[in-house]
Design an enzyme around this catalytic site. Structure first.
Site, mmCIF file in Angstrom:
data_model
loop_
_atom_site.group_PDB
_atom_site.id
_atom_site.type_symbol
_atom_site.label_atom_id
_atom_site.label_comp_id
_atom_site.label_asym_id
_atom_site.label_seq_id
_atom_site.Cartn_x
_atom_site.Cartn_y
_atom_site.Cartn_z
ATOM 1 C CD GLU A 91 -2.999 -0.906 2.401
ATOM 2 O OE1 GLU A 91 -3.602 -1.846 2.586
ATOM 3 O OE2 GLU A 91 -2.826 0.210 3.133
ATOM 4 C CB CYS A 104 2.088 7.254 3.830
ATOM 5 S SG CYS A 104 1.922 6.301 5.028
ATOM 6 C CB CYS A 111 4.713 -5.598 9.559
ATOM 7 S SG CYS A 111 5.806 -4.635 11.020
ATOM 8 C CB CYS A 115 1.765 -2.910 16.826
ATOM 9 S SG CYS A 115 3.356 -2.422 16.777
ATOM 10 C CB CYS A 118 -0.725 -2.377 13.492
ATOM 11 S SG CYS A 118 -0.372 -1.807 11.822
ATOM 12 C CB CYS A 337 -1.188 1.045 8.693
ATOM 13 S SG CYS A 337 -1.246 2.773 9.548
HETATM 14 N N1 SAH Z 1 6.856 0.132 11.714
HETATM 15 C C1 SAH Z 1 6.770 1.740 11.758
HETATM 16 C C2 SAH Z 1 6.048 2.450 10.695
HETATM 17 C C3 SAH Z 1 4.817 1.695 10.201
HETATM 18 S S1 SAH Z 1 3.315 2.322 11.425
HETATM 19 C C4 SAH Z 1 6.219 2.209 13.082
HETATM 20 O O1 SAH Z 1 5.895 1.462 14.119
HETATM 21 O O2 SAH Z 1 6.327 3.397 13.435
HETATM 22 C C5 SAH Z 1 3.170 3.909 11.124
HETATM 23 C C6 SAH Z 1 2.325 4.632 12.202
HETATM 24 O O3 SAH Z 1 0.756 4.261 12.153
HETATM 25 C C7 SAH Z 1 2.785 3.836 13.599
HETATM 26 O O4 SAH Z 1 2.570 4.954 14.468
HETATM 27 C C8 SAH Z 1 1.518 3.082 13.910
HETATM 28 O O5 SAH Z 1 1.740 2.557 15.304
HETATM 29 C C9 SAH Z 1 0.471 3.624 13.635
HETATM 30 N N2 SAH Z 1 -0.683 2.842 13.310
HETATM 31 C C10 SAH Z 1 -0.964 1.595 13.138
HETATM 32 N N3 SAH Z 1 -2.159 1.213 13.202
HETATM 33 C C11 SAH Z 1 -3.019 2.254 13.108
HETATM 34 C C12 SAH Z 1 -4.412 2.540 13.101
HETATM 35 N N4 SAH Z 1 -5.237 1.631 12.872
HETATM 36 N N5 SAH Z 1 -4.682 3.525 13.496
HETATM 37 C C13 SAH Z 1 -4.042 4.905 13.817
HETATM 38 N N6 SAH Z 1 -2.537 4.841 13.582
HETATM 39 C C14 SAH Z 1 -1.982 3.245 13.197
#
Ligand code: SAH
Length: 348
Positions: A91, A104, A111, A115, A118, A337
């Site tokens: 994406e 972005c 990944c 988390c 996510c 994301c």
């Molecule tokens: N792995 C890296 C970059 C990708 S995630 C990182 O962890 O920073 C980019 C950002 O989007 C991160 O801050 C992540 O925690 C956030 N993110 C992931 N899922 C999300 C969601 N459903 N809503 C809002 N932010 C989200």
């Protein structure tokens, strides 16, 4: 197999071409054609000797990802699902701020950071993206922007798409060199942000790179107890280690980081959490960006309501924290994301 020219930073390409007996400026010439004049047909590169153009065409390609799906939001946000040469899908998103066009960019297919909130992590990492696959995301968006009524270009890049950029450090750094290079896309270092879930040795290395690029850290919790629950990476690198690395980074780079903090209802959005957060980050003088959560069906977390967000914000402000709330884009499309990808997979 032909090598993709978009995989090389200019110095790397130059070193490679010198080995083939070329003058070092050859790489700069090539960069001008491919990044600034958008010429991908070697036979048109008129300042390069005919037989060398043929040699280049025999040995190099200029392959870009293909658009598999495109979603456009009423606010101008464009979300692309791109297909790579091996069929993998990633994406890329374009957001329109008043100050510019922000891309972005994804850094991995899937990944492994896991988390809990996510959507990207729903698919485990398949592989790292190559530099050309990252630069390609920006180039494809530039092609779309060129076709608009008022032709535009990507002016800012955030490496915040799918993947953990510091789990693909070398390729991400090559990509950054290229988009930042005045002979390539010339995107200013301060217009580029890398976002990491927090890998201390890479944060330190990044601080020593000499690049004036922004660093964002996905913090999302004010203490180890909560962070352990929602971000498994914290079990390997607890907050004490992360904060020490951030302070080393700030000393070396001479720059402050931004902490990203998603507000999850009932999990990390209480006033006591704001107080703990303010205390935790005080030594770093960092910025905090509060992020409205995009709910992901599979995970069950809820976004904090507006009242909780503004209370949290005020509490941080009162404690002297430099805090902002992230604007939302594309709420009418699959904005979170990995959501678009995850949906495509579900259709199979
Ligand atoms: N792995 C890296 C970059 C990708 S995630 C990182 O962890 O920073 C980019 C950002 O989007 C991160 O801050 C992540 O925690 C956030 N993110 C992931 N899922 C999300 C969601 N459903 N809503 C809002 N932010 C989200």
């Amino acid at each position: 197999m032909k090598r993709n020219l978009y995989d090389y930073a200019r110095e790397q390409l130059s070193a490679l071409l010198v080995l083939e007996g070329q003058k070092p400026y050859r790489a700069t010439q090539l960069f001008k054609w491919i990044y600034q004049k958008n010429i991908t047909d070697f036979s048109l590169m008129s300042d390069i000797a005919q037989n060398y153009r043929e040699h280049l065409a025999d040995n190099f390609c200029l392959t870009l990802p293909k658009i598999a799906t495109m979603q456009k939001s009423a606010d101008g946000t464009i979300k692309l699902l791109l297909e790579l040469e091996d069929g993998a899908k990633i994406e890329t998103v374009l957001m329109r701020y008043n100050y510019g066009n922000v891309a972005c960019v994804s850094s991995q297919v899937g990944c492994n950071m896991g988390c809990k909130f996510c959507a990207s992590g729903l698919l485990k990492k398949k592989r790292n993206l190559t530099p050309s696959e990252m630069t390609g995301q920006v180039l494809v968006l530039n092609q779309l922007l060129l076709l608009e009524e008022v032709p535009g270009r990507v002016s800012h890049v955030v490496v915040m798409g799918t993947g953990e950029p510091f789990d693909n450090y070398d390729h991400v750094m090559t990509f950054i060199q290229t988009i930042n290079d005045p002979h390539a896309l010339a995107i200013g270092a301060r217009h580029i942000t890398v976002s990491t879930c927090g890998i201390p040795d890479k944060i330190r290395l990044y601080g020593q790179s000499g690049l004036q690029i922004n660093l964002a850290i996905s913090l999302h919790a004010p203490n180890d107890e909560i962070r352990n629950q929602i971000m498994p990476i914290n079990q390997a690198y607890p907050l004490k280690d992360l904060m020490a690395a951030v302070q080393d980074y700030e000393k070396n780079a001479g720059r402050r980081v931004t902490f990203e903090y998603i507000l999850l209802s009932g999990i990390n959005d209480q006033e006591e959490h704001a107080d703990q957060l303010a205390k935790l980050i005080r030594p770093t003088f960092a910025y905090v960006n509060l992020i409205p959560y995009n709910e992901v069906d599979e995970h069950g977390f809820k976004r904090s309501n507006d009242r909780a967000v503004s209370k949290f914000f005020s509490r941080l402000k009162k404690r002297g924290v430099n805090v902002t709330i992230r604007r939302e884009f594309g709420s009418d499309i699959d904005a979170a994301c990995g959501q678009l990808r995850a949906k495509e997979d579900a259709k199979k």
